[in-house]
Structures are given as structure tokens and as C-alpha cells.
Design an enzyme around this catalytic site. Structure first.
Site, short mmCIF file in Angstrom:
data_model
loop_
_atom_site.label_atom_id
_atom_site.label_comp_id
_atom_site.label_asym_id
_atom_site.label_seq_id
_atom_site.Cartn_x
_atom_site.Cartn_y
_atom_site.Cartn_z
N LYS A 247 -12.26 100.37 64.47
CA LYS A 247 -11.18 100.08 63.55
C LYS A 247 -12.04 98.96 62.41
CE LYS A 247 -8.07 99.51 67.55
NZ LYS A 247 -7.17 98.48 68.32
N TYR B 284 0.80 104.68 65.17
CA TYR B 284 1.27 103.72 66.13
C TYR B 284 2.62 103.76 66.35
CZ TYR B 284 -3.64 101.65 66.85
OH TYR B 284 -4.72 101.40 66.93
N ASN C 5 -10.14 94.90 68.53
CA ASN C 5 -10.78 95.23 69.52
C ASN C 5 -11.63 96.42 69.32
OD1 ASN C 5 -8.93 96.99 69.41
ND2 ASN C 5 -8.09 96.65 71.47
N HIS D 40 -10.60 102.15 69.03
CA HIS D 40 -9.28 102.81 69.57
C HIS D 40 -9.73 104.20 70.38
CE1 HIS D 40 -5.13 104.47 70.07
NE2 HIS D 40 -5.68 105.59 69.76
N GLU E 218 -2.59 112.47 68.17
CA GLU E 218 -3.47 111.67 67.45
C GLU E 218 -4.53 112.54 66.57
OE1 GLU E 218 -4.94 108.61 70.02
OE2 GLU E 218 -2.87 107.64 70.13
P1 CMP Z 1 -5.22 100.19 70.69
O1 CMP Z 1 -6.11 101.03 71.67
O2 CMP Z 1 -5.52 100.66 69.36
O3 CMP Z 1 -3.66 100.41 71.02
C1 CMP Z 1 -2.69 99.56 70.62
C2 CMP Z 1 -3.11 98.34 70.06
O4 CMP Z 1 -2.42 97.32 69.85
C3 CMP Z 1 -4.23 97.88 70.94
O5 CMP Z 1 -5.57 98.79 71.18
C4 CMP Z 1 -4.50 96.42 70.46
O6 CMP Z 1 -5.63 96.53 69.59
C5 CMP Z 1 -3.15 95.99 69.66
N1 CMP Z 1 -2.65 94.96 70.35
C6 CMP Z 1 -2.36 93.81 69.88
N2 CMP Z 1 -1.72 92.91 70.63
C7 CMP Z 1 -1.44 93.64 71.79
C8 CMP Z 1 -1.04 93.12 72.75
N3 CMP Z 1 -0.39 92.11 73.36
N4 CMP Z 1 -1.14 94.17 74.06
C9 CMP Z 1 -1.47 95.33 73.88
N5 CMP Z 1 -2.04 95.72 72.73
C10 CMP Z 1 -2.00 94.79 71.62
#
Ligand code: CMP
Length: 139
Positions: free
Chosen positions: A9, A49, A112, A115, A126
Site C-alpha cells: 500500500k 474495494y 496497514n 493487502h 482482484e
Molecule cells: P485490506 O486487507 O486492504 O481490506 C480492506 C481494508 O480496509 C483493510 O485492509 C484496512 O486497511 C481498511 N480498514 C480501515 N478501517 C477498517 C476497519 N474498521 N475494519 C476493517 N478494515 C478497515
């Protein structure tokens, strides 16, 4: 052999973690069979998303994901979907196990670092979102 989509990311790319993430997945016997670097538009991030479009964090997530460069990869290996998820750690880095990418580097539930697809169905959507068949190595 299974395939999954991995994204480093904008926070991971911006903080110089491309090599660190790739080292960890190569050390875990996951083969990179496609890779590109790009910057998504907000529309592209919203499309990627789309499953989360009703969630309260959708706007913030798609703004963030379109805010900078990402590295997208297709990984191949046995049970690579769940093995890559284990390597990443829980979405919320505070709940992620020691030694996982998110535990070691994430700064926020949204920022984070990485992904990974969560199922075969999402992996196939995806991977197709970013790559055509000519761009994926057929081993
Ligand atoms: P990702 O695996 O990319 O899939 C969805 C993303 O939403 C997740 O990682 C997080 O980066 C983001 N996200 C932000 N807020 C939340 C939340 N409260 N719960 C889950 N995902 C979140």
C-alpha cells in the site's frame, strides 16, 4: 497451485518497505508471477474495494489507496491465500501476531502496509482487476 493478489500500500511504498515485504514472501516460498507499480485513481480504488462500499471506512480507505504509489503482485504457491494472510497478520495490527508484516510495520488499521485476497473468489476478481493473462507468468 493457488494464486493471490498482494498490494504493498502507499504507506508501505512511501516508507521504503517494498524490499522488506518482498524478502518476507520470497523467504516463505511464495513465487511472484506478476508485478507492477502504479497509482490508482479514486475511481479505480473504489472499484477495487467495491465489496466494502457500504462500510463507514470506504471513503477514507479509497482516498488513502489512491493517495500514492502501490506495488501489485500476483503470488503463487500451495495454499498461498491463507499463507500470505498469515504472513501479513490481522487487519488490525494491534491484534496481529508477533513477526507478521502488519505487527512489525503497520501504524493504523487503514495504514496497514499490505493487502492480500481473502478467498479464491476475491483473488480471481482482484488479479483480473490489475493484470491480463499476458502479464502473468505461466510456469
Ligand atoms: P485490506 O486487507 O486492504 O481490506 C480492506 C481494508 O480496509 C483493510 O485492509 C484496512 O486497511 C481498511 N480498514 C480501515 N478501517 C477498517 C476497519 N474498521 N475494519 C476493517 N478494515 C478497515
Amino acid at each position: 497451485m493457488e494464486k493471490t493478489l498482494s498490494i504493498i500500500k502507499p504507506d508501505g511504498v512511501g516508507r521504503g518497505l517494498i524490499g522488506e515485504v518482498i524478502k518476507r514472501l520470497e523467504n516463505s516460498d511464495m513465487k511472484i508471477i506478476a508485478m507492477k507499480m502504479l497509482k490508482m485513481s479514486r475511481k479505480q480504488a473504489q472499484g477495487f474495494y467495491a465489496v466494502h462500499k457500504e462500510r463507514p471506512f470506504f471513503d477514507s480507505l479509497t482516498d488513502f489507496m489512491s493517495s500514492g504509489t502501490v506495488v501489485v503482485m500476483v503470488l503463487e504457491g500451495e495454499n498461498v491465500i491463507s499463507r500470505y494472510r498469515d504472513l501479513m497478520g490481522a487487519t488490525n495490527y494491534k491484534e496481529a501476531e508477533e513477526g507478521t508484516i502488519r505487527r512489525d510495520f503497520a501504524t493504523d488499521i487503514e495504514r496497514n502496509v499490505v493487502h492480500g485476497s481473502d478467498s479464491q473468489k476475491s483473488a480471481s476478481f482482484e488479479i483480473g482487476y490489475f493484470f491480463n493473462s499476458f502479464e502473468i507468468i505461466n510456469r
